[in-house]
Design a protein around this motif. Structure first.
Motif, mmCIF file in Angstrom:
data_model
loop_
_atom_site.group_PDB
_atom_site.id
_atom_site.type_symbol
_atom_site.label_atom_id
_atom_site.label_comp_id
_atom_site.label_asym_id
_atom_site.label_seq_id
_atom_site.Cartn_x
_atom_site.Cartn_y
_atom_site.Cartn_z
ATOM 1 N N ALA A 180 5.857 -10.272 -19.682
ATOM 2 C CA ALA A 180 5.832 -9.247 -20.728
ATOM 3 C C ALA A 180 5.052 -8.010 -20.305
ATOM 4 O O ALA A 180 5.137 -6.976 -20.954
ATOM 5 N N GLU A 181 4.302 -8.106 -19.210
ATOM 6 C CA GLU A 181 3.466 -6.993 -18.766
ATOM 7 C C GLU A 181 3.735 -6.521 -17.346
ATOM 8 O O GLU A 181 3.204 -5.509 -16.928
ATOM 9 N N LEU A 182 4.541 -7.255 -16.595
ATOM 10 C CA LEU A 182 4.649 -6.989 -15.162
ATOM 11 C C LEU A 182 6.101 -6.818 -14.724
ATOM 12 O O LEU A 182 6.949 -7.647 -15.034
ATOM 13 N N ILE A 183 6.341 -5.738 -13.994
ATOM 14 C CA ILE A 183 7.656 -5.460 -13.423
ATOM 15 C C ILE A 183 7.505 -5.431 -11.907
ATOM 16 O O ILE A 183 6.622 -4.756 -11.379
ATOM 17 N N ALA A 184 8.358 -6.167 -11.217
ATOM 18 C CA ALA A 184 8.381 -6.142 -9.747
ATOM 19 C C ALA A 184 9.563 -5.291 -9.313
ATOM 20 O O ALA A 184 10.672 -5.433 -9.830
ATOM 21 N N ILE A 185 9.316 -4.395 -8.379
ATOM 22 C CA ILE A 185 10.362 -3.520 -7.856
ATOM 23 C C ILE A 185 10.525 -3.807 -6.373
ATOM 24 O O ILE A 185 9.546 -3.803 -5.626
ATOM 25 N N THR A 186 11.763 -4.070 -5.968
ATOM 26 C CA THR A 186 12.068 -4.234 -4.551
ATOM 27 C C THR A 186 13.161 -3.244 -4.181
ATOM 28 O O THR A 186 13.992 -2.877 -5.017
ATOM 29 N N ALA A 187 13.142 -2.824 -2.934
ATOM 30 C CA ALA A 187 14.151 -1.894 -2.434
ATOM 31 C C ALA A 187 14.155 -1.985 -0.912
ATOM 32 O O ALA A 187 13.248 -2.543 -0.304
ATOM 33 N N THR A 188 15.167 -1.391 -0.327
ATOM 34 C CA THR A 188 15.270 -1.331 1.127
ATOM 35 C C THR A 188 15.159 0.122 1.563
ATOM 36 O O THR A 188 15.844 0.986 1.022
ATOM 37 N N THR A 189 14.289 0.359 2.552
ATOM 38 C CA THR A 189 14.176 1.701 3.112
ATOM 39 C C THR A 189 15.149 1.826 4.278
ATOM 40 O O THR A 189 15.545 0.830 4.875
ATOM 41 N N TYR A 190 15.505 3.043 4.599
ATOM 42 C CA TYR A 190 16.377 3.272 5.747
ATOM 43 C C TYR A 190 15.678 2.931 7.059
ATOM 44 O O TYR A 190 16.310 2.435 7.982
ATOM 45 N N GLU A 191 14.382 3.207 7.148
ATOM 46 C CA GLU A 191 13.687 3.094 8.423
ATOM 47 C C GLU A 191 12.797 1.870 8.583
ATOM 48 O O GLU A 191 12.547 1.447 9.708
ATOM 49 N N PHE A 192 12.293 1.310 7.491
ATOM 50 C CA PHE A 192 11.233 0.313 7.613
ATOM 51 C C PHE A 192 11.546 -1.031 6.951
ATOM 52 O O PHE A 192 10.671 -1.871 6.832
ATOM 53 N N GLY A 193 12.755 -1.236 6.499
ATOM 54 C CA GLY A 193 13.088 -2.511 5.877
ATOM 55 C C GLY A 193 12.733 -2.545 4.400
ATOM 56 O O GLY A 193 12.733 -1.528 3.721
#
Length: 116
Positions: A90-103
């Motif tokens: 209820a209080e925490l959001i995790a964000i993941t993504a991929t960068t072009y250069e660093f994974g």
């Protein structure tokens, strides 16, 4: 390696405060960690975190999560379509993504303490 570190560098912020080393000098963050920190600060500065706190409707909350994903996708260092906003609690959001250069990058926004 030095060119890679200097490409994306920023002051390290921990729990909303500037992180200092043992010599009382500001610590730096580089590459993936710097990009992840930028994503977190982008969300906090956008007002979407506050908007999420005020929203009780599950449908409208999902709209805010979509707005967050779209905002994060504006970062040119990230691969479009790789952004994932995952509600941890209820209080925490995790964000993941991929960068072009660093994974892959990962950051979290605790949106109760982020607004106070």
């Amino acid at each position: 390696m030095i060119a890679e570190l200097s490409r994306y560098s920023d002051l390290l912020i921990v729990d909303g405060s500037l992180s200092l080393d043992v010599g009382a000098q500001p610590e730096l963050t580089h590459t993936r960690a710097s990009i992840a920190q930028d994503v977190k600060h982008m969300l906090m500065a956008s007002g979407l975190v506050t908007k999420l706190l005020a929203q009780r409707s599950p449908t409208m909350r999902n709209d805010v999560y979509t707005e967050m994903e779209l905002l994060i996708e504006t970062d040119m260092r990230l691969v479009p379509g790789s952004i994932d906003v995952d509600i941890q609690s209820a209080e925490l959001i995790a964000i993941t993504a991929t960068t072009y250069e660093f994974g892959n990058i990962k950051t979290e926004v605790n949106y109760v303490s982020a607004t106070g």
